[in-house]
Design a protein around this motif. Structure first.
Motif, PDB file in Angstrom:
ATOM      1  N   UNK A 184      14.660   7.038 -42.235  1.00 41.34           N
ATOM      2  CA  UNK A 184      14.593   8.488 -41.980  1.00 41.34           C
ATOM      3  C   UNK A 184      15.951   9.179 -42.006  1.00 41.34           C
ATOM      4  N   UNK A 185      17.030   8.445 -42.159  1.00 41.07           N
ATOM      5  CA  UNK A 185      18.360   9.047 -42.106  1.00 41.07           C
ATOM      6  C   UNK A 185      18.869   9.469 -43.470  1.00 41.07           C
ATOM      7  N   UNK A 186      19.829  10.376 -43.442  1.00 46.04           N
ATOM      8  CA  UNK A 186      20.511  10.808 -44.651  1.00 46.04           C
ATOM      9  C   UNK A 186      21.832  11.440 -44.247  1.00 46.04           C
ATOM     10  N   UNK A 187      22.852  11.187 -45.030  1.00 46.51           N
ATOM     11  CA  UNK A 187      24.171  11.767 -44.727  1.00 46.51           C
ATOM     12  C   UNK A 187      24.190  13.276 -44.916  1.00 46.51           C
ATOM     13  N   UNK A 188      23.284  13.818 -45.709  1.00 48.19           N
ATOM     14  CA  UNK A 188      23.277  15.252 -45.983  1.00 48.19           C
ATOM     15  C   UNK A 188      22.423  16.058 -45.000  1.00 48.19           C
ATOM     16  N   UNK A 189      21.768  15.398 -44.073  1.00 47.07           N
ATOM     17  CA  UNK A 189      20.910  16.081 -43.107  1.00 47.07           C
ATOM     18  C   UNK A 189      21.767  16.701 -42.001  1.00 47.07           C
ATOM     19  N   UNK A 190      21.503  17.962 -41.635  1.00 51.93           N
ATOM     20  CA  UNK A 190      22.247  18.577 -40.523  1.00 51.93           C
ATOM     21  C   UNK A 190      22.045  17.792 -39.218  1.00 51.93           C
ATOM     22  N   UNK A 191      23.018  17.905 -38.307  1.00 48.00           N
ATOM     23  CA  UNK A 191      23.024  17.109 -37.075  1.00 48.00           C
ATOM     24  C   UNK A 191      21.748  17.301 -36.260  1.00 48.00           C
TER      25      UNK A 191
ATOM     26  N   UNK B 260      23.437   2.747 -49.186  1.00 47.42           N
ATOM     27  CA  UNK B 260      24.512   3.723 -48.971  1.00 47.42           C
ATOM     28  C   UNK B 260      24.025   5.026 -48.326  1.00 47.42           C
ATOM     29  N   UNK B 261      22.749   5.333 -48.492  1.00 47.75           N
ATOM     30  CA  UNK B 261      22.173   6.561 -47.926  1.00 47.75           C
ATOM     31  C   UNK B 261      20.673   6.360 -47.812  1.00 47.75           C
ATOM     32  N   UNK B 262      20.028   7.273 -47.082  1.00 42.63           N
ATOM     33  CA  UNK B 262      18.589   7.189 -46.908  1.00 42.63           C
ATOM     34  C   UNK B 262      17.913   8.440 -47.433  1.00 42.63           C
ATOM     35  N   UNK B 263      16.590   8.471 -47.370  1.00 40.90           N
ATOM     36  CA  UNK B 263      15.846   9.618 -47.911  1.00 40.90           C
ATOM     37  C   UNK B 263      15.876  10.847 -47.017  1.00 40.90           C
TER      38      UNK B 263
END
Length: 151
Positions: free
Chosen positions: A48-55, A129-132
């Motif tokens: 469920x994580x992604x580096x581009x998702x707001x905090x 490296x990243x998630x969806x």
């Protein structure tokens, strides 16, 4: 059972409620830290994580999928049990020991789910490296983000 022995068991049950709350709180804090730091070695974060998702949406991803939702509801149950016991433990004619036992049994069910089929802490290898990112419906409107805790 003698009254003294009964008080000892009640004290143990109340201690178990407190310990359950502390342990489940530690698990929730660990998961939120894993989400915020983007630790994709944790299966739930990779899911469920992604580096581009707001905090904000990264934090609320805690209840965005099955495993995190079970962890969140287990924490809510542990919090309610802790509050019920803390507020009512000295009431006369007390049913709180039975309430504590019932809530601990339900917490045990959630605990079995969390260490078994719905374990959000499985290790992922190789580490992506990243998630969806979280479910897009959670990011649709602010009320979608807060509706599970309000339930």
């Amino acid at each position: 059972m003698c009254p003294r022995r009964r008080k000892e068991w009640i004290g143990i049950a109340y201690g178990a409620v407190f310990a359950n709350f502390l342990l489940v709180s530690a698990a929730v804090i660990a998961m939120v830290l894993a989400l915020v730091t983007h630790d994709f070695s944790v299966s739930y974060v990779a899911q469920v994580g992604s580096r581009s998702t707001p905090l904000l949406f990264t934090v609320i991803s805690l209840w965005g999928a099955l495993e995190g939702s079970i962890l969140f509801w287990g924490w809510v149950l542990a919090l309610y049990a802790f509050l019920v016991v803390t507020i009512n433990k000295d009431r006369p004619g007390n049913l709180i020991p039975y309430t504590a036992m019932t809530l601990l049994c339900v917490s045990l069910f959630f605990g079995i789910l969390l260490v078994g089929p719905a374990n959000p802490f499985h290790v992922v290898f190789p580490i992506p490296p990243d998630g969806p990112g979280p479910n897009p419906l959670l990011q649709n409107h602010f009320l979608m983000a807060i509706h599970p805790p309000l339930l």
